[in-house]
Design a protein around this motif. Structure first.
Motif, PDB file in Angstrom:
ATOM      1  N   MET A  14       1.312  -1.153  -0.177  1.00  0.00           N
ATOM      2  CA  MET A  14       0.132   0.468  -0.135  1.00  0.00           C
ATOM      3  C   MET A  14       0.678   1.512  -0.255  1.00  0.00           C
ATOM      4  O   MET A  14       0.301   2.572  -0.246  1.00  0.00           O
ATOM      5  N   VAL A  65      -4.550   5.348   8.513  1.00  0.00           N
ATOM      6  CA  VAL A  65      -4.333   7.223   9.476  1.00  0.00           C
ATOM      7  C   VAL A  65      -5.388   7.485   9.084  1.00  0.00           C
ATOM      8  O   VAL A  65      -5.445   8.916   7.652  1.00  0.00           O
ATOM      9  N   THR A  68      -9.706  13.460   8.878  1.00  0.00           N
ATOM     10  CA  THR A  68     -10.433  13.545   8.075  1.00  0.00           C
ATOM     11  C   THR A  68     -10.968  14.611   8.558  1.00  0.00           C
ATOM     12  O   THR A  68     -11.794  14.161   9.121  1.00  0.00           O
ATOM     13  N   ARG A 206      -5.214  14.482  -1.168  1.00  0.00           N
ATOM     14  CA  ARG A 206      -4.914  15.445  -0.239  1.00  0.00           C
ATOM     15  C   ARG A 206      -4.023  14.416   1.320  1.00  0.00           C
ATOM     16  O   ARG A 206      -5.141  13.145   1.372  1.00  0.00           O
TER      17      ARG A 206
HETATM   18  C1  LIG Z   1      -5.190  11.300   6.808  1.00  0.00           C
HETATM   19  S1  LIG Z   1      -6.550  10.774   5.402  1.00  0.00           S
HETATM   20  C2  LIG Z   1      -7.144  11.858   4.179  1.00  0.00           C
HETATM   21  C3  LIG Z   1      -8.690  12.073   3.997  1.00  0.00           C
HETATM   22  C4  LIG Z   1      -8.559  13.269   2.679  1.00  0.00           C
HETATM   23  N1  LIG Z   1      -7.941  13.198   1.842  1.00  0.00           N
HETATM   24  C5  LIG Z   1      -8.231  14.205   3.443  1.00  0.00           C
HETATM   25  O1  LIG Z   1      -7.301  15.066   3.319  1.00  0.00           O
HETATM   26  O2  LIG Z   1      -8.698  14.752   4.706  1.00  0.00           O
HETATM   27  C6  LIG Z   1      -5.642   9.173   4.199  1.00  0.00           C
HETATM   28  C7  LIG Z   1      -6.243   7.499   3.708  1.00  0.00           C
HETATM   29  O3  LIG Z   1      -5.361   7.537   2.635  1.00  0.00           O
HETATM   30  C8  LIG Z   1      -6.219   5.834   2.713  1.00  0.00           C
HETATM   31  N2  LIG Z   1      -5.027   5.190   1.866  1.00  0.00           N
HETATM   32  C9  LIG Z   1      -4.078   5.162   2.714  1.00  0.00           C
HETATM   33  N3  LIG Z   1      -2.901   3.921   1.264  1.00  0.00           N
HETATM   34  C10 LIG Z   1      -3.630   4.084   0.830  1.00  0.00           C
HETATM   35  C11 LIG Z   1      -3.656   3.402  -0.813  1.00  0.00           C
HETATM   36  N4  LIG Z   1      -2.368   3.154  -1.241  1.00  0.00           N
HETATM   37  N5  LIG Z   1      -4.800   3.579  -1.396  1.00  0.00           N
HETATM   38  C12 LIG Z   1      -6.005   3.962  -1.378  1.00  0.00           C
HETATM   39  N6  LIG Z   1      -6.237   4.518   0.006  1.00  0.00           N
HETATM   40  C13 LIG Z   1      -5.005   4.815   0.746  1.00  0.00           C
HETATM   41  C14 LIG Z   1      -6.065   6.013   4.282  1.00  0.00           C
HETATM   42  O4  LIG Z   1      -7.047   4.397   4.487  1.00  0.00           O
HETATM   43  C15 LIG Z   1      -6.896   6.928   4.680  1.00  0.00           C
HETATM   44  O5  LIG Z   1      -8.300   7.291   4.611  1.00  0.00           O
END
Ligand SMILES: C[S@@+](CC[C@H](N)C(=O)[O-])C[C@H]1O[C@@H](n2cnc3c(N)ncnc32)[C@H](O)[C@@H]1O
Length: 423
Positions: A14, A65, A68, A206
């Protein structure tokens, strides 16, 4: 099997760079999953992980993480609705506006896209938002569309009254908004990621790249480039802006929106010089995304006229505006210098100190960032975003209790402000 083996597996699967969340987090997640799956040791758990897709998803769920909230870094949504306004819709008859939120976590970001455009008078029956995340757990919450107070963090909560209904203690979005978003489970690193999809007018990616190492960041940016229309806007997190410049994108010149476009064939002379890779990697490994101040996304209930072009950073009068414009372009070192110069010649204001804290944070200077956020709180004890930043900084250095105290304080401030509003 060593703990490093699990870190490698997560990076390969991932893209997660364990250093970005702290190697201890991965180790603890593995331990938790090992005991939940009743495996006696790491070797037995490794065998299970290699043979069970279900367990693979469980381990992923244990390390993501999902942090959001609605209108996070709200200038991005203000820029989106400035750009794709009702005039754009009128000028593109028959066309639909396609937006992508990747990663969408529990849905706050894609739903914010819908609310921002709706408030700006965009005909949302011509809007399609795709929202992708690797976490099934986060997506299930997103599809449900009901949220607690933690999803509402800014001071401007007018959108909550306009769009949500309080049902059984949770804020629920109506079907008219939920139906605009299509949630898809997906891994951005999968070869077949969103195959055959039409390109997007706006992509929100983001607070994902910060969890990747430099190589995976570059690979992901190429995927985003492929998915973005030639004139489309790509929004990233504040700490990810310099990477976009380094990878040949250009700033779309919306203040603090961290919005980028594909570079035109011949770049204009005033495009910022790419930041050196070293800085990008350093920023990338810094920490979970710092939440910059939630600026008010002022809703426009009626169809607005197309706004005047944004002033280029070069013509900004004040030193502080210039510092902010430099930060918008990911030129954090210059922004830090401008901010310090401002603070030496003007009396300290919460805005200047907060901006300075953000910039130091983006540069990985945690002590200076902490110092500036504490000064903000001295001037404005309920400055919510400074509280949240500081909490994150304390968490990152292992002071979870300190982080909790600050979050509680933010919560108390929020409740007090709500009480005051309702009086
Ligand atoms: C900190 S949140 C960001 C959410 C939103 N974009 C924001 O900025 O508020 C990070 C998200 O990335 C997702 N994530 C991590 N690795 C990923 C991957 N390889 N492909 C898709 N989603 C991924 C996680 O499940 C998590 O929900």
């Amino acid at each position: 099997m060593t703990p490093e083996g699990f870190q490698q597996w997560l990076k390969h699967t991932m893209g997660l760079d364990a250093a970005s969340i702290g190697p201890g987090v991965v180790e603890r997640a593995v331990q938790r999953r090992m005991s939940a799956s009743e495996r006696a040791d790491l070797t037995a758990y490794w065998h299970l992980l290699r043979t069970s897709q279900l367990e693979q998803q469980e381990l992923i769920e244990a390390v993501v993480v999902p942090e959001t909230w609605f209108f996070r870094d709200s200038q991005a949504f203000a820029a989106l609705s400035h750009h794709y306004d009702p005039l754009w819709a009128a000028g593109h008859p028959g066309e639909r506006l396609r937006a992508l939120s990747l990663p969408c976590s529990s849905g706050e970001e894609p739903y914010t896209v819908v609310m921002a455009l709706l408030d700006a008078g965009f005909p949302i029956d011509r809007l399609d938002v795709d929202a992708v995340d690797i976490s099934e757990r986060a997506l299930s919450k997103a599809r449900h569309g009901a949220y607690g107070n933690n999803s509402f963090r800014g001071r401007e909560l007018g959108f909550r009254d306009r769009h949500f209904r309080l049902e059984d203690g949770a804020w629920r979005l109506p079907a008219s908004i939920r139906s605009r978003v299509r949630f898809i489970q997906g891994n951005v690193l999968d070869i077949a990621f969103l195959p055959g999809e039409a390109l997007y007018d706006a992509i929100f990616c983001r607070n994902l790249l910060i969890y990747f190492d430099a190589q995976t960041q570059v690979r992901t940016v190429e995927i985003l480039r492929r998915l973005l229309r030639p004139q489309g806007l790509l929004f990233v997190g504040p700490s990810e802006a310099s990477l976009m410049l380094a990878e040949g994108f250009v700033s779309a010149q919306f203040p603090m929106a961290f919005a980028f476009r594909k570079a035109p064939p011949k770049p204009a002379a005033d495009i910022a010089a790419p930041a050196p890779r070293k800085t990008v990697a350093a920023i990338a490994s810094a920490r979970p995304a710092p939440p910059p101040r939630a600026l008010s996304a002022v809703p426009r209930p009626t169809a607005p006229a197309r706004p005047a072009p944004q002033p280029a950073p070069a013509v900004d009068e004040s030193l502080l505006d210039r510092a902010q414009a430099l930060a918008d372009n990911g030129r954090f070192a210059e922004a830090a210098t401008a901010c310090e110069a401002y603070l030496q010649t003007h009396s300290a204001s919460a805005r200047a100190l907060y901006l300075s804290g953000l910039i130091h944070g983006a540069l990985g200077r945690d002590n200076a960032a902490e110092d500036h956020f504490r000064k903000v709180l001295y001037l404005e004890p309920c400055h919510e975003e400074a509280l949240m930043h500081l909490a994150l900084l304390l968490d990152t250095r292992g002071d979870a209790a300190g982080g909790r105290v600050l979050r509680l304080r933010a919560q108390r401030c929020r409740s007090a402000a709500t009480r005051q509003e309702s009086q």
